[in-house]
Structures are given as C-alpha cells and as structure tokens.
Write a protein that holds these residues in place. Structure first.
Motif, PDB file in Angstrom:
ATOM      1  N   ALA A   4      44.888  36.404  37.901  1.00 13.58           N
ATOM      2  CA  ALA A   4      43.760  35.505  38.154  1.00 13.58           C
ATOM      3  C   ALA A   4      42.543  35.953  37.348  1.00 13.58           C
ATOM      4  O   ALA A   4      41.852  35.139  36.727  1.00 13.58           O
ATOM      5  CB  ALA A   4      43.445  35.489  39.643  1.00 13.58           C
ATOM      6  N   ALA A   5      42.297  37.262  37.329  1.00 14.76           N
ATOM      7  CA  ALA A   5      41.156  37.789  36.586  1.00 14.76           C
ATOM      8  C   ALA A   5      41.313  37.501  35.095  1.00 14.76           C
ATOM      9  O   ALA A   5      40.351  37.096  34.423  1.00 14.76           O
ATOM     10  CB  ALA A   5      41.032  39.289  36.827  1.00 14.76           C
ATOM     11  N   LEU A   6      42.549  37.669  34.589  1.00 10.65           N
ATOM     12  CA  LEU A   6      42.779  37.442  33.167  1.00 10.65           C
ATOM     13  C   LEU A   6      42.570  35.975  32.800  1.00 10.65           C
ATOM     14  O   LEU A   6      42.067  35.661  31.721  1.00 10.65           O
ATOM     15  CB  LEU A   6      44.201  37.883  32.772  1.00 10.65           C
ATOM     16  N   VAL A   7      42.959  35.074  33.716  1.00 11.98           N
ATOM     17  CA  VAL A   7      42.780  33.644  33.439  1.00 11.98           C
ATOM     18  C   VAL A   7      41.300  33.282  33.505  1.00 11.98           C
ATOM     19  O   VAL A   7      40.789  32.520  32.678  1.00 11.98           O
ATOM     20  CB  VAL A   7      43.600  32.796  34.445  1.00 11.98           C
ATOM     21  N   ALA A   8      40.594  33.865  34.470  1.00  8.01           N
ATOM     22  CA  ALA A   8      39.181  33.504  34.659  1.00  8.01           C
ATOM     23  C   ALA A   8      38.278  34.099  33.580  1.00  8.01           C
ATOM     24  O   ALA A   8      37.267  33.499  33.211  1.00  8.01           O
ATOM     25  CB  ALA A   8      38.723  33.972  36.041  1.00  8.01           C
TER      26      ALA A   8
END
Lengths: 355, 253
Positions: free
Chosen positions: A18-22
């Motif tokens: 999720a962090a990588l996508v955001a």
C-alpha cells in the motif's frame, strides 16, 4: 519462504505494498522532481542488489560495476534513438542489453578468476574506467557513441504502444511519466529482490558462500569455483545491464560522465553500508545513499539561510563531506552495516567457544 | 584379494630443488583403511594434494576406479569420488554446521540458477533431500546438536568431525583424512577411531595420514611409510612395525 504466509508477514506485505502504491502520488504533491528522486532510489536499489550477488554472496570485490550499467545504457541508447536511426522495441533491447552486459561480466570475470580482495578490486576498477573511456572516445574514426556529447533523444520505454513518457490516464487515474516509470521500476526491483532471496538459500547461493569462506575447501568438496565465480559476475552484470537500459530510457540522454568511478563506489558503499549479503540491509543502504544527497540539496541551503542569513557552504561540497563522515562513523560503530543479517552480526562478535 | 581402488604410479613432485615426492607408487584396495605415515616433511600431505588435484604432479599419475585422474582439478576429483579433510581444518567458518554439510552435497546435486529462481518442484525436492542427508550425516558423526551453530564456534574435536561429515556428503569412494587425530586427547582419539572404523564398515575406503602410530597400527589394514619423499615400505602393520628401515626413519631407534 514459509513464514511469508504467517498473518503478521502478510499484514506487513500488504502495508508495504500500500505504501509503495501511495508513494508516487504523495511525492507528486511536492512536484514531479520528488517522484524522479524516488525513481532513482529504486534504480539504485536494483543496482545495489545486482552488485550484492557479486560482492555480498560470492565475496568478489567489484569496483567496476558501473561498467555493466554503462553497457546496458549504451545498448539501449544506440538501438533506440535517432543516433543510428534505429528504434527497436523494449522486449528486444532490454534482453540484448542484459546479454551484452552479461558477456562483459564474463569478459571481466575470466582473467580475474585467480584474484581476490585488493587485487580483484584494482582490476575491476580498471575495467570500469576502460569502459567509460571507450564510450568517451568511440566517436572517431567511426562515430559510434558520439563521445563526450553523449546520445540524446533516446526513446522512452514503450510496451505494446503504451509509452512511459508523458502523462496518460489509466482507469480514471492520471499518471505522469515519472509515476509510470516508478511502477515499472518497483516491478523490476521486486523481481531482483525475489531472485536475490531465492538464490541466497539455494545450492548455488551456498556454493558462492563457500567460495567466499574458503576457496580451497570449496574446490575440495567439488565446487567448480571457476564457473560459479563467472556465474556471479554474469548475473550481477546482467542486472546492471537491465538497470542501465531503464536509466537511458528514463533520462532520454546518456553520456560517459554518468558512469564514472564514483558511481561504482557509491553502489558498493550502498551494499557495504546497508549490510553486505543481507537483502533488506542492501535495500536500506541504497535508499539512504540515493536520498541523502537530494535531501542535502534541498535542506542545506535553507538551513544555512535560516542560521547565518546567507549560504556559507555549497551543498554539493558539503554532500561529500557528510557522506564521508557517515561512512566512517558507520564502519566504526556498525562494521557489519546498518542492517546486517543475523549471521553476519554473529560473525563480527568475538568467538564464544572453540579453539 | 580385493580389487584395487587407487593406483599411484611413480608420482613425483618437486618444489624448486626440494624433491617432495620421489616416484611414489602404491595401491589402495577397496574397503580397506590405508595408513600413510612418515616423519614431518616426508611428503604425506604433498601426496594428498597431488591425489586430490590441488597440486599437479611433476611425474607419474593416479588411476582411480579404473580410469586415470585428471591433474589440477580438485572439483573433478571430488566428482569422481575422492573426498578429503585438511590437516589445518578448513571449514566454512561463518556458515552453520548444517550448511557446511549441505555444501558437501553440491557435487551430487543438480539445481541451477533457473531452478532456484523459479523454485520448481524438482528444485524444492532436491533442496529437502540435501537438508535431510546433511542432518543424517551430522547424526552419523554425532554432532547433530550443533547443527545450527557457526562452524567456527564448534569445539576442535567437533570441527574435525564436521569436516569428515562434509567430506562424506560428497559420497566418496575414497575418503582421505589428513591427520584427523592431531591435537585430540585420548578420549577424542578413541571416538575418532570408532568413527573411522564405522566408515570402513559402511563401505567407504579410507586413506589416513596420521602421526599417532598407535592409532594407525591399530586401525589400518595396510600401511605405507614415506621418508624424504620416497616410499620405504607398503605392507600390513605387523610387518611395517618390525621393518628396520621404518624403525630407523620414523619410529625412532
């Protein structure tokens, strides 16, 4: 691998994903320049993990790693730019660039098979410089690399008509060029992480480690040290070649000065500083060392303005000073790196039993 | 008479002017424990190194299990079924005991880079088999409780045992032990003797370099004596012990 399936690990992976996508969307609020910085950080993660195979796993000190990056970059630049008027597709150039870098790796590896430590470092250092100087001078009598001017207007990555440069809309979300490259780079980085992880605990990975520990004993148990060292060089180099290709496409421009010795040293420093042979450590080292100069660039000038009312020290010169100091401090207080593998940590502790 | 496993023919090796081996010829038969003794500097370890491919002999050669051995190729010697330990223990110190033995399986296993990357069923099965075999071998040399310790943290005696386990992992026809009892106390030597005896019983031929004359004479089926790089005698222990040249050269007058 099995503990990946535990609930805690799964939660961790979901969070990281999720962090990588955001991340690119958060960074974009501060300007596309920040996304580009993140892209380079990931590119360095990729490079550092490629070098980790050579240095961390097989224990071969390679100071010329950037040469393979250069080979990949120039392969892309020459085969997808108006320079020769060739515009090959990505699926042809990227494997070709990796293959050429792989051959370069074997070429470098074969004469250095009997060298270790300092001697190997000197030869690889020389090799890195040779490649750079070649790129610099291959503009006469036949202009191949366009010499120090470099090659411009390089094609961006384009897969099945989808171009990674310029912004486009996917599923209702507008993505800028750097953001698209970001996702491509993350995908590649995940690939190299998986390769690293799987190699480490394989028959090949153990053989590399054995060579690193004691080459004669490794030979005596039947390990073909020659082939395995060449394999390490070839694999590391191939990853360097892929990274180089993406670099050329992302920048749209390559010139020999991108491939100087200091780049090789930076990548090696990422591996060593993070924790040689330990994959999370290497990733940490690569991210830190690629973000640090940018943070300084944006941070040092305002801080000085605030404190002294004027800029006393140029951020660029401060960068090397801080970088050197950080390296010395880490090596003094955390000689196994910032995030060493549990085994490596034990290695550096005094022996408990035995003798 | 049992069949010949290893035949050395006029093996010679010199370092500069020093003739470390002078035309040494000997034969080792399948299933025996063969002792190689001699004073310090007699050429025992040099003979080992020639046999296991670390040195290239200057003359002569070896025939092993019916075919000549290629010189200067330790990994091929291991593949053919010759495993060794070292006089000054050479373990992979920063790997665990288990990993050390697993490395020994390298030459009998196949998985390559592609298999490792794709984690194919075959690779995973092989990896499990490697691990199981390594655990079994640690049990065999009775250091299974040290499996997860770094090799360099093992006690001296356990390191010797681990080195033997690693060598056995290559499934040797001929196991060469270079002074395995060096530095061991009487109890440890006795345990080592049982271990070697067991290895012979399980069908592996053993070539033993040793200083401990009592161990050699009690354990070996046949013994060869080297002195100044030349073979003095090759016979059963009872004969060797009584040979006047051996007594003069080695056992002490």
């Amino acid at each position: 691998m099995k503990n990946w399936l535990s609930p805690r690990s799964t939660a961790g992976i979901v969070l990281i994903a999720a962090a990588l996508v955001a991340l690119p969307f958060v960074l974009a609020t501060g300007g596309q320049a920040w996304v580009r910085i993140a892209n380079f950080a990931i590119l360095y993660v990729f490079l550092a993990l490629g070098l980790n195979i050579v240095v961390g796993f097989a224990g071969l000190l390679d100071l010329g790693y950037i040469a393979f990056y250069a080979v990949g970059a120039y392969a892309w630049a020459l085969l997808a730019s108006p320079h020769f008027g060739i515009h090959w597709p990505v699926w042809a150039i990227l494997p070709l660039g990796a293959g050429l870098a792989c051959i370069a790796g074997v070429l470098l590896g074969s004469p250095t098979l009997k060298l270790r430590g300092d001697y190997l470092a000197i030869v690889t250092l020389g090799f890195g410089e040779i490649v750079r100087i070649f790129m610099n001078n291959l503009n006469a009598p036949v202009n191949i690399t366009n010499g120090p001017q470099g090659i411009t207007l390089i094609d961006p990555v384009s897969i099945a008509g989808f171009r990674f440069s310029g912004s486009s809309e996917i599923l209702g979300v507008t993505l800028s060029g750097p953001q698209k490259y970001y996702f491509l780079l993350v995908a590649l980085a995940i690939l190299v992480i998986i390769v690293n992880l799987r190699l480490q605990h394989s028959r090949i990975g153990r053989a590399w480690q054995a060579i690193r520990e004691d080459e004669i004993a490794a030979k005596a148990v039947g390990i073909d040290t020659r082939n395995l060292k060449l394999l390490a060089f070839a694999m590391g180099a191939s990853f360097g070649g892929i990274a180089g290709g993406i670099f050329a496409a992302m920048q749209g421009f390559v010139s020999p000065e991108s491939f100087s010795l200091i780049e090789s040293i930076m990548i090696l420093a990422m591996v060593v500083l993070g924790g040689m042979g330990h994959i999370p450590g290497v990733i940490l080292g690569a991210v830190l060392l690629s973000i640090l100069p940018e943070a300084l660039r944006y941070g040092v000038a305002p801080v000085q303005k605030l404190l002294f009312g004027q800029i006393l020290v140029d951020p660029e010169s401060l960068r090397m000073l801080i970088f050197g100091l950080a390296l010395v401090l880490v090596m003094r207080f955390k000689p196994a790196g910032l995030w060493p593998s549990p085994e490596r940590k034990r290695e550096l502790q005094p022996e408990k039993a035995g003798g | 008479m049992a069949e010949t496993l290893l035949a050395a023919t006029a093996v010679a090796k010199h370092f500069g002017g020093v003739k470390a081996l002078r035309d040494v010829s000997l034969t080792i038969r399948s299933g025996e424990v063969y002792g190689l003794i001699g004073p310090n500097g007699a050429g025992k370890t040099t003979f080992f190194n020639c046999l296991t491919g670390l040195y290239v002999p200057d003359g002569g050669g070896f025939e092993f299990a019916g075919a000549p051995l290629v010189a200067d190729a330790p990994q091929q010697a291991a593949a053919r079924g010759i495993a060794r330990t070292f006089q000054n223990i050479r373990l992979f110190g920063n790997m665990t005991a288990l990993e050390n033995v697993m490395v020994g399986r390298h030459v009998r296993t196949r998985a390559g880079v592609i298999g490792a990357m794709l984690q194919t069923a075959a690779t995973r099965a092989e990896e499990a088999a490697i691990r199981q075999k390594a655990i079994d071998l640690l049990h065999y040399v009775r250091i299974e409780d040290r499996a997860d310790d770094l090799a360099r943290n093992l006690s001296y005696g356990d390191q010797r045992r681990l080195e033997i386990a690693r060598a056995l992992a290559t499934e040797p026809k001929l196991l060469c032990l270079d002074e395995p009892a060096a530095g061991m106390n009487a109890t440890e030597t006795e345990a080592l003797r049982d271990l070697i005896d067991g290895i012979r019983r399980d069908g592996t031929t053993v070539l033993l370099i040793e200083h401990d004359v009592k161990l050699v004479m009690g354990l070996c089926d046949r013994v060869a004596v080297l002195d100044y790089g030349a073979l003095v005698i090759e016979d059963v222990p009872a004969v060797v012990q009584k040979d006047p040249r051996v007594i003069e050269a080695y056992l002490g007058a």
